[in-house]
Design a protein around this motif. Structure first.
Motif, PDB file in Angstrom:
ATOM      1  N   ASP A 133       7.103  -9.025  -8.673  1.00  0.00           N
ATOM      2  CA  ASP A 133       6.598  -7.520  -8.860  1.00  0.00           C
ATOM      3  C   ASP A 133       5.639  -6.708  -8.825  1.00  0.00           C
ATOM      4  N   VAL A 134       4.404  -7.695  -9.058  1.00  0.00           N
ATOM      5  CA  VAL A 134       3.228  -6.850  -8.076  1.00  0.00           C
ATOM      6  C   VAL A 134       2.233  -6.821  -6.515  1.00  0.00           C
ATOM      7  N   ALA A 135       3.190  -8.088  -6.209  1.00  0.00           N
ATOM      8  CA  ALA A 135       2.995  -7.754  -4.539  1.00  0.00           C
ATOM      9  C   ALA A 135       3.769  -6.550  -4.059  1.00  0.00           C
ATOM     10  N   GLU A 136       4.990  -6.296  -4.844  1.00  0.00           N
ATOM     11  CA  GLU A 136       6.237  -5.179  -4.384  1.00  0.00           C
ATOM     12  C   GLU A 136       5.424  -4.105  -4.188  1.00  0.00           C
ATOM     13  N   ALA A 137       4.814  -4.046  -5.711  1.00  0.00           N
ATOM     14  CA  ALA A 137       4.164  -2.856  -5.508  1.00  0.00           C
ATOM     15  C   ALA A 137       2.907  -2.112  -4.878  1.00  0.00           C
ATOM     16  N   ILE A 138       2.183  -3.752  -4.805  1.00  0.00           N
ATOM     17  CA  ILE A 138       0.913  -2.734  -3.554  1.00  0.00           C
ATOM     18  C   ILE A 138       1.896  -2.909  -2.442  1.00  0.00           C
ATOM     19  N   ASP A 139       2.888  -2.922  -2.152  1.00  0.00           N
ATOM     20  CA  ASP A 139       3.465  -2.845  -0.710  1.00  0.00           C
ATOM     21  C   ASP A 139       4.118  -1.181  -0.524  1.00  0.00           C
ATOM     22  N   PHE A 140       4.592  -1.294  -1.647  1.00  0.00           N
ATOM     23  CA  PHE A 140       4.711   0.515  -2.215  1.00  0.00           C
ATOM     24  C   PHE A 140       4.144   1.324  -1.289  1.00  0.00           C
ATOM     25  N   CYS A 141       3.023   0.957  -2.154  1.00  0.00           N
ATOM     26  CA  CYS A 141       1.475   2.349  -2.165  1.00  0.00           C
ATOM     27  C   CYS A 141       1.338   1.789  -0.410  1.00  0.00           C
ATOM     28  N   ARG A 142       1.226   0.826  -0.206  1.00  0.00           N
ATOM     29  CA  ARG A 142       0.873   0.657   1.535  1.00  0.00           C
ATOM     30  C   ARG A 142       1.593   1.079   2.452  1.00  0.00           C
ATOM     31  N   TYR A 143       2.803   0.982   2.541  1.00  0.00           N
ATOM     32  CA  TYR A 143       3.798   0.870   3.198  1.00  0.00           C
ATOM     33  C   TYR A 143       4.222   2.616   3.134  1.00  0.00           C
ATOM     34  N   TYR A 144       4.271   2.830   1.967  1.00  0.00           N
ATOM     35  CA  TYR A 144       4.799   4.271   2.006  1.00  0.00           C
ATOM     36  C   TYR A 144       3.455   5.991   2.393  1.00  0.00           C
ATOM     37  N   ALA A 145       2.250   5.184   2.491  1.00  0.00           N
ATOM     38  CA  ALA A 145       0.966   5.024   3.104  1.00  0.00           C
ATOM     39  C   ALA A 145       0.837   6.119   4.269  1.00  0.00           C
ATOM     40  N   HIS A 146       1.159   4.534   5.044  1.00  0.00           N
ATOM     41  CA  HIS A 146       1.428   4.929   7.002  1.00  0.00           C
ATOM     42  C   HIS A 146       2.847   5.436   6.911  1.00  0.00           C
ATOM     43  N   GLN A 147       3.538   5.484   6.190  1.00  0.00           N
ATOM     44  CA  GLN A 147       4.933   5.789   6.561  1.00  0.00           C
ATOM     45  C   GLN A 147       4.612   7.634   6.641  1.00  0.00           C
ATOM     46  N   ALA A 148       3.748   8.110   5.425  1.00  0.00           N
ATOM     47  CA  ALA A 148       3.029   9.870   5.767  1.00  0.00           C
ATOM     48  C   ALA A 148       2.409   9.386   6.934  1.00  0.00           C
ATOM     49  N   ILE A 149       1.684   9.322   6.957  1.00  0.00           N
ATOM     50  CA  ILE A 149       0.656   9.285   7.930  1.00  0.00           C
ATOM     51  C   ILE A 149       2.063  10.269   9.137  1.00  0.00           C
ATOM     52  N   GLN A 150       2.914   8.907   9.499  1.00  0.00           N
ATOM     53  CA  GLN A 150       4.234   8.832  10.231  1.00  0.00           C
ATOM     54  C   GLN A 150       4.396   9.830  10.474  1.00  0.00           C
ATOM     55  N   MET A 151       5.006   9.992   9.832  1.00  0.00           N
ATOM     56  CA  MET A 151       5.879  11.482   8.985  1.00  0.00           C
ATOM     57  C   MET A 151       5.341  12.717   9.264  1.00  0.00           C
ATOM     58  N   ALA A 152       3.491  13.066   9.460  1.00  0.00           N
ATOM     59  CA  ALA A 152       2.931  14.264   9.303  1.00  0.00           C
ATOM     60  C   ALA A 152       2.662  14.361  10.737  1.00  0.00           C
ATOM     61  N   GLN A 153       2.935  13.485  11.638  1.00  0.00           N
ATOM     62  CA  GLN A 153       2.142  13.701  13.134  1.00  0.00           C
ATOM     63  C   GLN A 153       3.288  14.328  13.917  1.00  0.00           C
TER      64      GLN A 153
END
Length: 153
Positions: A133-153
């Motif tokens: 569960d904690v690993a999944e929360a970590i993945d969510f933070c990191r993954y969506y951070a990367h997605q936000a940057i891609q979407m902003a371009q």
């Protein structure tokens, strides 16, 4: 620039060193049990008369802690505080916001066993389930951070 995205690896609980580290995290968390968390709105503790007690389902006599219960009249204050905070957040660039969210994932990863130990004690989860569960929360933070940057371009 963010570190490349990688999923958070799961721990090998057949390794006695890993199990010992997890058990040490449980003891560290157990030393913090019984704390009371106030209701906080806009960075200020708000008085409330009702507390909600959380107990370890595996040890019902073990109180994990207590948290203040909000009342219906706290909702407007909380929404107002959220909108006030949003202005500062919205003024930041996508890269800044993504960096902060990614950093949250990094901070959780640095204390992964501690966060998982809280789940073991408060929810009765076994080591592997809590850590996943904690690993999944970590993945969510990191993954969506990367997605936000891609979407902003």
């Amino acid at each position: 620039m963010l570190a490349p995205y990688r999923t958070e690896p799961y721990s090998d609980f057949t390794d006695s060193v890993v199990v010992d580290r997890y058990k040490a995290a449980i003891e560290s968390v157990r030393a913090q049990l019984g704390l009371e968390a106030p209701l906080v709105i806009g960075g200020e503790a708000v008085g409330t008369s009702k507390m909600i007690e959380s107990v370890n389902p595996s040890r019902p006599d073990e109180v994990v802690g207590s948290v203040a219960s909000a009342k219906a009249d706290h909702v407007d204050d909380a929404v107002d505080a959220a909108w006030a905070a949003y202005r500062g957040w919205a003024d930041r660039t996508a890269e800044e916001r993504a960096g902060m969210v990614h950093r949250v994932g990094d901070l959780i990863a640095a204390r992964k066993f501690e966060f998982a130990a809280w789940q073991t004690i408060e929810a009765g989860k076994n080591f592997a389930e809590a850590e996943a569960d904690v690993a999944e929360a970590i993945d969510f933070c990191r993954y969506y951070a990367h997605q936000a940057i891609q979407m902003a371009q």
